[in-house]
Design an enzyme around this catalytic site. Structure first.
Site, PDB file in Angstrom:
ATOM      1  N   GLY A 160       0.850  -1.195   0.000  1.00 30.36           N
ATOM      2  CA  GLY A 160       0.000   0.000   0.000  1.00 30.36           C
ATOM      3  C   GLY A 160       0.879   1.236   0.000  1.00 30.36           C
ATOM      4  O   GLY A 160       1.952   1.249  -0.601  1.00 30.36           O
ATOM      5  N   ARG A 161       0.411   2.272   0.703  1.00 28.36           N
ATOM      6  CA  ARG A 161       1.165   3.539   0.733  1.00 28.36           C
ATOM      7  C   ARG A 161       2.569   3.343   1.311  1.00 28.36           C
ATOM      8  O   ARG A 161       3.568   3.693   0.674  1.00 28.36           O
ATOM      9  CB  ARG A 161       0.395   4.576   1.572  1.00 28.36           C
ATOM     10  CG  ARG A 161      -0.813   5.166   0.871  1.00 28.36           C
ATOM     11  CD  ARG A 161      -1.595   6.030   1.835  1.00 28.36           C
ATOM     12  NE  ARG A 161      -2.186   5.216   2.887  1.00 28.36           N
ATOM     13  CZ  ARG A 161      -3.479   4.940   2.998  1.00 28.36           C
ATOM     14  NH1 ARG A 161      -4.343   5.458   2.165  1.00 28.36           N
ATOM     15  NH2 ARG A 161      -3.941   4.167   3.970  1.00 28.36           N
ATOM     16  N   ILE A 162       2.660   2.776   2.528  1.00 26.88           N
ATOM     17  CA  ILE A 162       3.967   2.652   3.181  1.00 26.88           C
ATOM     18  C   ILE A 162       4.805   1.568   2.497  1.00 26.88           C
ATOM     19  O   ILE A 162       5.976   1.785   2.162  1.00 26.88           O
ATOM     20  CB  ILE A 162       3.805   2.360   4.696  1.00 26.88           C
ATOM     21  CG1 ILE A 162       3.052   3.533   5.369  1.00 26.88           C
ATOM     22  CG2 ILE A 162       5.160   2.135   5.364  1.00 26.88           C
ATOM     23  CD1 ILE A 162       2.570   3.262   6.778  1.00 26.88           C
ATOM     24  N   THR A 241       6.770  -2.930  11.044  1.00 25.16           N
ATOM     25  CA  THR A 241       6.387  -1.581  11.502  1.00 25.16           C
ATOM     26  C   THR A 241       4.882  -1.388  11.296  1.00 25.16           C
ATOM     27  O   THR A 241       4.401  -0.264  11.232  1.00 25.16           O
ATOM     28  CB  THR A 241       7.156  -0.466  10.742  1.00 25.16           C
ATOM     29  OG1 THR A 241       6.850  -0.565   9.349  1.00 25.16           O
ATOM     30  CG2 THR A 241       8.645  -0.534  10.954  1.00 25.16           C
ATOM     31  N   ARG A 243       1.589  -3.706  12.651  1.00 27.91           N
ATOM     32  CA  ARG A 243       0.953  -3.921  13.954  1.00 27.91           C
ATOM     33  C   ARG A 243       1.494  -5.217  14.551  1.00 27.91           C
ATOM     34  O   ARG A 243       1.676  -6.208  13.835  1.00 27.91           O
ATOM     35  CB  ARG A 243      -0.572  -4.044  13.813  1.00 27.91           C
ATOM     36  CG  ARG A 243      -1.300  -2.712  13.606  1.00 27.91           C
ATOM     37  CD  ARG A 243      -1.310  -1.834  14.855  1.00 27.91           C
ATOM     38  NE  ARG A 243      -2.048  -0.597  14.642  1.00 27.91           N
ATOM     39  CZ  ARG A 243      -1.519   0.549  14.212  1.00 27.91           C
ATOM     40  NH1 ARG A 243      -0.214   0.615  13.963  1.00 27.91           N
ATOM     41  NH2 ARG A 243      -2.263   1.620  14.064  1.00 27.91           N
ATOM     42  N   GLU A 272       1.927  -3.695  24.160  1.00 33.43           N
ATOM     43  CA  GLU A 272       2.621  -2.400  24.193  1.00 33.43           C
ATOM     44  C   GLU A 272       2.165  -1.615  25.420  1.00 33.43           C
ATOM     45  O   GLU A 272       0.958  -1.524  25.644  1.00 33.43           O
ATOM     46  CB  GLU A 272       2.318  -1.607  22.914  1.00 33.43           C
ATOM     47  CG  GLU A 272       2.904  -2.271  21.668  1.00 33.43           C
ATOM     48  CD  GLU A 272       2.622  -1.508  20.371  1.00 33.43           C
ATOM     49  OE1 GLU A 272       1.994  -0.434  20.424  1.00 33.43           O
ATOM     50  OE2 GLU A 272       3.033  -1.998  19.313  1.00 33.43           O
ATOM     51  N   HIS A 291       7.224   1.704  19.048  1.00 31.84           N
ATOM     52  CA  HIS A 291       6.122   2.147  18.177  1.00 31.84           C
ATOM     53  C   HIS A 291       6.305   3.622  17.772  1.00 31.84           C
ATOM     54  O   HIS A 291       5.461   4.474  18.060  1.00 31.84           O
ATOM     55  CB  HIS A 291       4.758   1.938  18.860  1.00 31.84           C
ATOM     56  CG  HIS A 291       3.639   1.828  17.885  1.00 31.84           C
ATOM     57  ND1 HIS A 291       2.538   1.023  18.083  1.00 31.84           N
ATOM     58  CD2 HIS A 291       3.437   2.439  16.686  1.00 31.84           C
ATOM     59  CE1 HIS A 291       1.718   1.137  17.055  1.00 31.84           C
ATOM     60  NE2 HIS A 291       2.239   1.999  16.187  1.00 31.84           N
TER      61      HIS A 291
END
Ligand code: NAP
Length: 337
Positions: A160-162, A241, A243, A272, A291
């Protein structure tokens, strides 16, 4: 007309809060830790709008009791903490912050890839804690050897975008071959960057470095499990990076302990904050970050700006620019009237 009430679950940027105050009666939770669920529930019952973070659990129980609530502006691109289906049914708009954090998260992904491949954290400790000094030599042909990236294969899970920005840097910056797995073929990127599609199991077998960029959904929960970790090369590095829950942590610990893979770079975890005695903290070949994918000044401010844009558009009766649940438009028009 009195201003609609807005509860913001953590301190954002002053200038953005000031902008929002022109439209909303704003209350900000000013503690470092998130409001407990009971507090969020009480606030949600009183307000017309919420700004939430991924640490705020917005389940159907909360949404059903939030009778006045019309919009939730999430300060993140991921929204797995919100029951979207329930919000849509109740006519509550949910927005997120896509795009503005792509660069920062892609850069952090590369920081983890480089840190893991070239053992940067281990090397820092080697110098800092006197081990280098104790070796008695400034340079040795076999000291702190890592792996080179040029010519290696990067496997991107979720283009996707990342994921696609990470892939672009791999091709243009490091001369790597990129293979990817996604729900759909990206023929545009196949042409533009020369990336090649693989099914997930093929990708796991072929890639030298695997980087995860899918959202957390029912389908991606524990997508990387024991069986899949066993498919990876023993020399492979796993980067996450996206989830924490996309990886089965117990299986990852086993894989690292038994040497099924060579290392990992992790920004996100199933739990977390990660407790300091967690088994993952014991491995030298694992680089850990708290995170911080989107944690640059530029990006965190741009995320706040986008949250405000969404809330202002909704206030003015316009469709928010980054609306997640578009079907909500059929349930209720935007605005507080
Ligand atoms: P995006 O543009 O939506 O990209 C995600 C890609 O994964 C999409 O192409 C999506 O396809 C694909 N995908 C979804 N489910 C899949 C599945 N089951 N199997 C294979 N591919 C699947 O999102 P993004 O902006 O790149 O962000 C990705 C994720 O990164 C976010 O959801 C967030 O959880 C995480 N993130 C973390 C940080 C951090 O601080 N570490 C910062 C930013 C983002 P479809 O479009 O078909 O669903």
């Amino acid at each position: 007309m009195a201003k609609p009430k807005l509860f913001v679950t953590r301190e954002l940027f002053e200038d953005v809060i000031k902008k929002l105050e022109q439209y909303y009666d704003v209350e900000v939770w000013d503690k470092y830790t998130p409001p407990p669920y009971e507090v969020l529930l009480e606030k949600a019952k009183e307000v017309d709008a919420l700004v939430t973070l991924l640490t705020d659990k917005v389940d159907c129980n909360l949404l059903q009791q939030a009778k006045k609530l019309r919009i939730i502006a999430q300060y993140a691109v991921g929204y797995d903490n919100i029951d979207i289906e329930c919000a849509t049914r109740l006519g509550i708009y949910v927005t997120n912050t896509p795009g503005v954090l792509t660069e920062a998260t892609a850069e952090l992904t590369w920081a983890l890839i480089l840190a893991t491949a070239r053992r940067i954290v281990e090397a820092d400790h080697f110098v800092r804690w006197g081990e280098w000094w104790r070796t008695g030599t400034g340079w040795h042909p076999k000291m702190m050897l890592g792996v080179e990236l040029k010519g290696k294969t990067l496997g991107v899970i979720g283009l996707g975008r990342i994921g696609s920005r990470v892939a672009e840097i791999a091709v243009k910056g490091f001369g790597m071959k990129v293979i990817y797995y996604d729900t759909k073929r990206r023929e545009d990127l196949e042409k533009e960057l020369g990336v090649e599609y693989r099914d997930l199991d093929q990708l796991l077998q072929e890639a030298d470095i695997i980087t995860i960029h899918v959202p957390l959904t029912d389908k991606t929960y524990h997508m990387i499990n024991e069986e899949r970790l066993k498919k990876m090369k023993r020399s492979a590095i796993l980067i996450n990076t996206a989830r924490g829950k996309v990886i089965d942590t117990e299986a990852l610990v086993k894989a690292l302990r038994e040497g099924w893979i060579a290392g990992a770079g992790l920004d996100v975890f199933e739990q977390e904050p990660l407790p300091p005695n967690h088994p993952l903290t014991a491995f030298k070949n694992v680089v850990l970050a708290p995170h911080i994918g989107s944690a640059t000044y530029e990006t965190r401010h741009a995320m706040a700006e986008l949250v405000a844009e969404n809330l202002i558009a909704f206030y003015e009766g316009r469709e928010p620019p980054t609306l997640v649940n578009k079907e909500v438009l059929k349930v209720r028009p935007p605005g507080f009237k």
